[in-house]
Design an enzyme around this catalytic site. Structure first.
Site, PDB file in Angstrom:
ATOM      1  N   ASP A   1       0.807  -1.223   0.000  1.00 35.94           N
ATOM      2  CA  ASP A   1       0.000   0.000   0.000  1.00 35.94           C
ATOM      3  C   ASP A   1       0.844   1.280   0.000  1.00 35.94           C
ATOM      4  OD1 ASP A   1       0.939  -0.492   2.582  1.00 35.94           O
ATOM      5  OD2 ASP A   1      -1.029  -0.905   3.411  1.00 35.94           O
TER       6      ASP A   1
ATOM      7  N   HIS B   1      -7.402  -4.551  10.253  1.00 35.15           N
ATOM      8  CA  HIS B   1      -7.157  -4.363   8.818  1.00 35.15           C
ATOM      9  C   HIS B   1      -5.867  -5.068   8.382  1.00 35.15           C
ATOM     10  CE1 HIS B   1      -4.866  -0.254   9.390  1.00 35.15           C
ATOM     11  NE2 HIS B   1      -4.000  -1.242   9.356  1.00 35.15           N
TER      12      HIS B   1
ATOM     13  N   GLU C   1      -9.968  -1.810   5.286  1.00 30.95           N
ATOM     14  CA  GLU C   1     -10.584  -1.473   6.563  1.00 30.95           C
ATOM     15  C   GLU C   1     -11.861  -2.292   6.790  1.00 30.95           C
ATOM     16  OE1 GLU C   1      -8.801   0.209   8.432  1.00 30.95           O
ATOM     17  OE2 GLU C   1      -8.331   2.237   7.759  1.00 30.95           O
TER      18      GLU C   1
ATOM     19  N   ASN D   1      -7.611  -2.447  14.361  1.00 29.77           N
ATOM     20  CA  ASN D   1      -8.996  -2.749  13.989  1.00 29.77           C
ATOM     21  C   ASN D   1      -9.102  -3.997  13.107  1.00 29.77           C
ATOM     22  OD1 ASN D   1      -7.974  -1.883  11.559  1.00 29.77           O
ATOM     23  ND2 ASN D   1      -9.385  -0.184  11.280  1.00 29.77           N
TER      24      ASN D   1
HETATM   25  C1  F6R Z   1       1.334  -1.243   6.125  1.00 29.50           C
HETATM   26  C2  F6R Z   1       0.093  -1.990   6.262  1.00 29.50           C
HETATM   27  C3  F6R Z   1      -0.722  -1.949   7.517  1.00 29.50           C
HETATM   28  C4  F6R Z   1       0.108  -2.192   8.773  1.00 29.50           C
HETATM   29  C5  F6R Z   1      -0.779  -2.116  10.015  1.00 29.50           C
HETATM   30  C6  F6R Z   1       0.028  -2.260  11.288  1.00 29.50           C
HETATM   31  O1  F6R Z   1       1.929  -1.482   4.884  1.00 29.50           O
HETATM   32  O2  F6R Z   1      -0.268  -2.624   5.340  1.00 29.50           O
HETATM   33  O3  F6R Z   1      -1.729  -2.919   7.443  1.00 29.50           O
HETATM   34  O4  F6R Z   1       0.726  -3.435   8.713  1.00 29.50           O
HETATM   35  O5  F6R Z   1      -1.461  -0.900  10.035  1.00 29.50           O
HETATM   36  O6  F6R Z   1       0.856  -1.156  11.437  1.00 29.50           O
HETATM   37  P1  F6R Z   1       2.000  -1.119  12.542  1.00 29.50           P
HETATM   38  O7  F6R Z   1       2.933  -2.204  12.201  1.00 29.50           O
HETATM   39  O8  F6R Z   1       2.622   0.231  12.423  1.00 29.50           O
HETATM   40  O9  F6R Z   1       1.330  -1.352  13.844  1.00 29.50           O
END
Ligand code: F6R
Length: 248
Positions: free
Chosen positions: A70, A140, A145, A138
């Site tokens: 992403d 995701h 989401e 959450n």
């Molecule tokens: C980032 C991504 C997100 C993160 C998730 C956890 O490329 O795809 O799904 O893996 O938001 O983020 P952290 O690791 O910062 O807690």
């Protein structure tokens, strides 16, 4: 889904890094490994260990191709908060990968939808060997989401209030956090041959509870879509795991 509990995120980081490095070595005699990558705090110990092993064992990344999950929409790739910047800074600048073999979705606002479509085709054609994932508080994955329905292909997501708030820690104010991101869809993620998802710390316990405890598929916790894939490993640290056990 195979669950692997590690003492710390550092230990998990080392184990996951070894899996990726082994794939690189295995595929170096063939067409080169195709790695699906993620950003965020979770993956930092993994990239640190990959860089360390690559340096110590002289691992050749020149045949490797990478595809990131992403990118924020409306943030230039030279901006420190862009995921392209994160990848260069935490991994690509420290290994001998060819930059032209590293793919991150474009965050260009005007062409976001069109580029998302093209990116999806590119990822599917590439046939990812291992996809790395973190998980949002959450539930995701990528930036898919929780919702009534989920997207199959790469698309432009409106970030949830929760994600904007959680990710505001990287920005000087919450107003600066982009409201949209391009993300691989669930089908694109599931197209990888193997998936590794990591969750470290107490804050991820609620999301992980659904994966370990419930074993149900729901669009309200997008990570549960991983039950539809036959080769998924979930790495958690003790801190997260002990919290999940309290909830059960
Ligand atoms: C980032 C991504 C997100 C993160 C998730 C956890 O490329 O795809 O799904 O893996 O938001 O983020 P952290 O690791 O910062 O807690």
């Amino acid at each position: 889904m195979e669950v692997i509990v590690c003492k710390t995120k550092e230990e998990a980081g080392k184990k996951v890094a070894e899996i990726f490095i082994n794939k690189v070595k295995e595929k170096n005699n063939k067409e080169g490994a195709v790695l699906g990558l993620a950003t965020g705090s979770t993956v930092i110990p993994i990239y640190e260990n990959m860089v360390k092993i690559a340096k110590e064992d002289n691992i050749d990344f020149s045949k490797v191709r990478t595809y990131n999950l992403d990118e924020y929409v409306g943030i230039d790739e030279n901006n420190e908060n862009s995921y392209r910047y994160f990848m260069n800074d935490n991994l690509f600048n420290h290994i001998n990968i060819k930059k032209e073999n590293t793919f991150v979705p474009s965050g260009e606002e005007k062409t976001a939808e069109e580029n998302a479509k093209k990116y999806d085709e590119t990822v599917l054609k590439a046939n990812v060997d291992i996809q790395l994932l973190g998980i949002g508080e959450n539930g995701h994955i990528g930036f898919n989401e929780p919702n009534e329905s989920l997207h199959a292909k790469t698309f432009v997501e409106n970030l949830s209030e929760n994600t904007i708030e959680v990710n505001s820690r990287f920005f000087s104010s919450i107003e600066e956090v982009p409201k949209k991101a391009v993300t691989m869809g669930i089908g694109t993620i599931l197209s990888a041959k193997e998936i590794i998802i990591c969750a470290f710390g107490k804050k991820k316990a609620n999301a992980v509870k659904y994966l370990i405890g419930e074993e149900k598929v729901t669009t309200k916790v997008p990570a549960t879509m991983l039950f539809l894939h036959k080769n998924v490993k979930l790495f958690v640290d003790e801190e997260c795991f002990s919290e999940v056990k309290k909830m059960r």
